[in-house]
Scaffold this motif. Structure first.
Motif, short mmCIF file in Angstrom:
data_model
loop_
_atom_site.label_atom_id
_atom_site.label_comp_id
_atom_site.label_asym_id
_atom_site.label_seq_id
_atom_site.Cartn_x
_atom_site.Cartn_y
_atom_site.Cartn_z
N LYS A 36 0.84 -1.21 0.00
CA LYS A 36 0.00 0.00 0.00
C LYS A 36 0.87 1.26 0.00
O LYS A 36 0.67 2.18 -0.80
CB LYS A 36 -0.89 -0.03 1.25
N GLN A 37 1.91 1.23 0.85
CA GLN A 37 2.77 2.41 0.98
C GLN A 37 3.52 2.69 -0.33
O GLN A 37 3.62 3.84 -0.78
CB GLN A 37 3.76 2.18 2.12
N SER A 38 4.03 1.60 -0.93
CA SER A 38 4.78 1.79 -2.18
C SER A 38 3.86 2.28 -3.29
O SER A 38 4.26 3.12 -4.11
CB SER A 38 5.44 0.48 -2.62
N THR A 39 2.64 1.75 -3.31
CA THR A 39 1.69 2.19 -4.34
C THR A 39 1.37 3.67 -4.14
O THR A 39 1.34 4.45 -5.10
CB THR A 39 0.39 1.37 -4.28
N CYS A 40 1.16 4.05 -2.87
CA CYS A 40 0.85 5.47 -2.57
C CYS A 40 2.01 6.35 -3.01
O CYS A 40 1.80 7.44 -3.57
CB CYS A 40 0.63 5.67 -1.07
N HIS A 41 3.23 5.86 -2.75
CA HIS A 41 4.40 6.65 -3.11
C HIS A 41 4.46 6.88 -4.62
O HIS A 41 4.68 8.01 -5.09
CB HIS A 41 5.65 5.92 -2.61
N MET A 42 4.20 5.80 -5.38
CA MET A 42 4.22 5.95 -6.85
C MET A 42 3.08 6.85 -7.31
O MET A 42 3.25 7.66 -8.22
CB MET A 42 4.12 4.57 -7.52
N ALA A 43 1.93 6.70 -6.65
CA ALA A 43 0.78 7.54 -7.03
C ALA A 43 1.11 9.01 -6.76
O ALA A 43 0.76 9.89 -7.56
CB ALA A 43 -0.46 7.11 -6.25
N GLU B 215 -6.83 13.67 6.30
CA GLU B 215 -6.38 12.93 5.10
C GLU B 215 -4.87 12.69 5.15
O GLU B 215 -4.39 11.61 4.83
CB GLU B 215 -6.70 13.73 3.84
N MET B 216 -4.14 13.72 5.56
CA MET B 216 -2.67 13.61 5.59
C MET B 216 -2.24 12.58 6.64
O MET B 216 -1.30 11.82 6.42
CB MET B 216 -2.01 14.96 5.91
N LEU B 217 -2.93 12.58 7.77
CA LEU B 217 -2.58 11.62 8.83
C LEU B 217 -2.75 10.20 8.32
O LEU B 217 -1.89 9.34 8.52
CB LEU B 217 -3.45 11.85 10.07
N SER B 218 -3.87 9.98 7.60
CA SER B 218 -4.08 8.60 7.14
C SER B 218 -3.14 8.28 5.97
O SER B 218 -2.64 7.17 5.86
CB SER B 218 -5.55 8.36 6.84
N ALA B 219 -2.85 9.28 5.10
CA ALA B 219 -1.95 9.01 3.96
C ALA B 219 -0.53 8.74 4.42
O ALA B 219 0.22 8.02 3.75
CB ALA B 219 -1.97 10.20 3.01
N THR B 220 -0.13 9.32 5.57
CA THR B 220 1.25 9.13 6.03
C THR B 220 1.34 8.09 7.16
O THR B 220 2.36 8.00 7.84
CB THR B 220 1.84 10.47 6.53
N ASN B 221 0.25 7.35 7.34
CA ASN B 221 0.24 6.31 8.38
C ASN B 221 0.54 6.87 9.76
O ASN B 221 1.20 6.22 10.58
CB ASN B 221 1.25 5.22 8.06
N ARG B 222 0.15 8.12 10.00
CA ARG B 222 0.35 8.81 11.28
C ARG B 222 1.82 8.80 11.71
O ARG B 222 2.15 8.66 12.88
CB ARG B 222 -0.52 8.18 12.38
N ARG B 223 2.71 8.93 10.72
CA ARG B 223 4.15 8.92 11.02
C ARG B 223 4.53 10.08 11.94
O ARG B 223 5.35 9.93 12.84
CB ARG B 223 4.90 9.03 9.69
N CYS B 224 3.94 11.24 11.69
CA CYS B 224 4.21 12.41 12.53
C CYS B 224 2.88 13.02 12.96
O CYS B 224 1.94 13.06 12.15
CB CYS B 224 4.96 13.49 11.75
N PRO B 225 2.80 13.53 14.21
CA PRO B 225 1.58 14.25 14.57
C PRO B 225 1.48 15.55 13.76
O PRO B 225 2.51 16.16 13.44
CB PRO B 225 1.75 14.54 16.06
N LEU B 226 0.24 15.95 13.44
CA LEU B 226 0.07 17.17 12.64
C LEU B 226 -0.84 18.15 13.39
O LEU B 226 -2.02 18.31 13.05
CB LEU B 226 -0.57 16.82 11.28
N PRO B 227 -0.31 18.82 14.43
CA PRO B 227 -1.17 19.74 15.17
C PRO B 227 -1.58 20.95 14.33
O PRO B 227 -0.76 21.53 13.63
CB PRO B 227 -0.30 20.17 16.36
N LEU B 228 -2.88 21.28 14.44
CA LEU B 228 -3.41 22.42 13.67
C LEU B 228 -3.82 23.53 14.62
O LEU B 228 -4.51 23.29 15.61
CB LEU B 228 -4.64 21.94 12.87
N THR B 229 -3.36 24.76 14.35
CA THR B 229 -3.81 25.92 15.14
C THR B 229 -4.41 26.92 14.17
O THR B 229 -3.81 27.18 13.11
CB THR B 229 -2.63 26.64 15.82
N THR B 230 -5.55 27.46 14.52
CA THR B 230 -6.14 28.49 13.65
C THR B 230 -6.47 29.72 14.48
O THR B 230 -6.75 29.63 15.67
CB THR B 230 -7.44 27.97 12.99
N GLU B 231 -6.40 30.88 13.83
CA GLU B 231 -6.67 32.15 14.53
C GLU B 231 -7.48 33.04 13.62
O GLU B 231 -7.03 33.34 12.49
CB GLU B 231 -5.34 32.87 14.79
N ASP B 232 -8.65 33.43 14.07
CA ASP B 232 -9.41 34.46 13.37
C ASP B 232 -9.76 34.09 11.91
O ASP B 232 -9.70 34.95 11.02
CB ASP B 232 -8.55 35.76 13.39
#
Ligand code: ADP
Length: 335
Positions: free
Chosen positions: A138-145, A181-198
């Protein structure tokens, strides 16, 4: 009137010879002089006419020559430009071939090996081992995609098919969805904290372009960071602009590579052990240009990278679709 009769030649005594002009006829001399003068004047006039005619002719042929020289110069510079473009295209073509052969060989090998293993030893493999092989495929296919996606997107951008199609959307929701989407595409390799303001005010922009921009930047953050290191996305409002800051604590970009990383197929010296096409940032830059935004990149090797993108997502209604593309530099063409 005198009449002198001489008896013989001996009666003649010549005292002295008269000067020659005394025998000339003044009238004739004057006539001759006038004729000569008039002839000379006519000759001079004729010569002057000839000279001016030749000068005009020379002037005309000079102008023609100058125009021809100009034309040749123009043709020459066009030829050199065409040759330079062709050279660049050839170079891009070979870079493309080398990227494809290099970057596709590894995942294809992994897929083939895992598929072989699964087909030959399916019964003997434990469920965990099977899952591991399937995850590899799956990972290799995703990489090629991903690689193919970069190439296709850049192709679309360069052929002018990637236009600016703005519409109103919820920026907060968009960012949250993208992070998932990014978390699932990268197999949660790194946490992706999101902060938003205004950013609760309604935003308007091209979601497709924004997705390409943030997807590539977040994917790079994850790819060039050790597993577990956070890759942060901060979204703020600054006037009419949305400011996206993607920062990681990864391998960073070596100082000598920084000025080339927005060139197609260029990869940092320290990036060769990670898969990549060298096209992600080119896609990012082009999408930002189409969207009328800006990008800044700060990076220190072995410390991390921060990319700041500003996009006009909060412009007042009426101003919204006026994207100024006059200052966008042409990006390299794909072969
Ligand atoms: P790719 O990642 O496929 O090689 P990119 O165009 O996305 O291509 O990036 C070009 C180069 O810039 C990469 O090869 C890498 O050297 C460098 N780079 C980009 N983003 C990062 C990052 N977040 N951390 C470290 N290096 C990066």
């Amino acid at each position: 009137t005198f009449r002198i009769f001489l008896r013989g030649p001996e009666d003649v005594r010549i005292l002295s010879k008269p000067p020659p002009w005394e025998s000339w006829n003044i009238g004739r001399i004057l006539l001759l002089g006038a004729v000569l003068g008039l002839g000379s004047l006519a000759w001079i006039g004729f010569l002057r006419h000839q000279v001016s005619r030749r000068t005009t002719e020379l002037g005309i042929s000079n102008t023609r020559l100058l125009a021809e020289v100009e034309e040749r110069k123009r043709a020459q510079s066009e030829l050199s430009r065409t040759l330079a473009t062709e050279k660049e295209l050839n170079q891009l073509k070979s870079q493309f071939i080398s990227m494809v052969s290099h970057e596709f060989r590894t995942p294809l090998g992994v897929i083939l090996a895992s598929a072989d293993l699964l087909s030959n030893y399916l019964d003997t493999l434990t469920p965990e081992e099977r899952a591991e092989q399937i995850a590899d495929i799956k990972q290799s296919t995703c990489h090629m995609a991903d690689l193919m996606e970069d190439v296709l997107v850049l192709g679309r951008v360069e052929s002018g098919k990637m236009g600016y199609h703005p519409h109103a959307f919820d920026l907060q929701e968009f960012c949250e969805r993208l992070i998932d989407e990014m978390l699932s595409a990268t197999n949660r390799r790194c946490p992706l904290p999101l902060t938003t303001e205004d950013i609760a005010t309604p935003s308007r922009g091209d979601e497709t372009l924004l997705r390409h921009i943030l997807h590539n930047l977040l994917a790079n953050g994850v790819k060039y960071s050790d597993a577990g290191r956070p890759v942060r996305l901060m979204v703020q409002r600054a006037g009419n602009n949305a400011v996206f800051t993607v920062s990681d604590q990864g391998i960073g970009i070596p100082a000598e590579d920084k000025k080339y990383i927005f060139e197609a197929f260029y990869r940092g010296k320290n990036a060769s052990d990670r898969p990549g096409s060298g096209l992600g940032l080119v896609v990012v830059k082009r999408c930002i240009e189409i969207h009328g935004g800006t990008i800044q990149l700060q990076s220190t090797e072995n410390v991390g990278t921060t990319v700041i993108v500003q996009l006009p997502l909060f412009r007042p209604a009426g101003e919204t679709d006026m994207i100024n593309r006059s200052d966008t530099a042409p990006a390299p063409q794909l072969p």
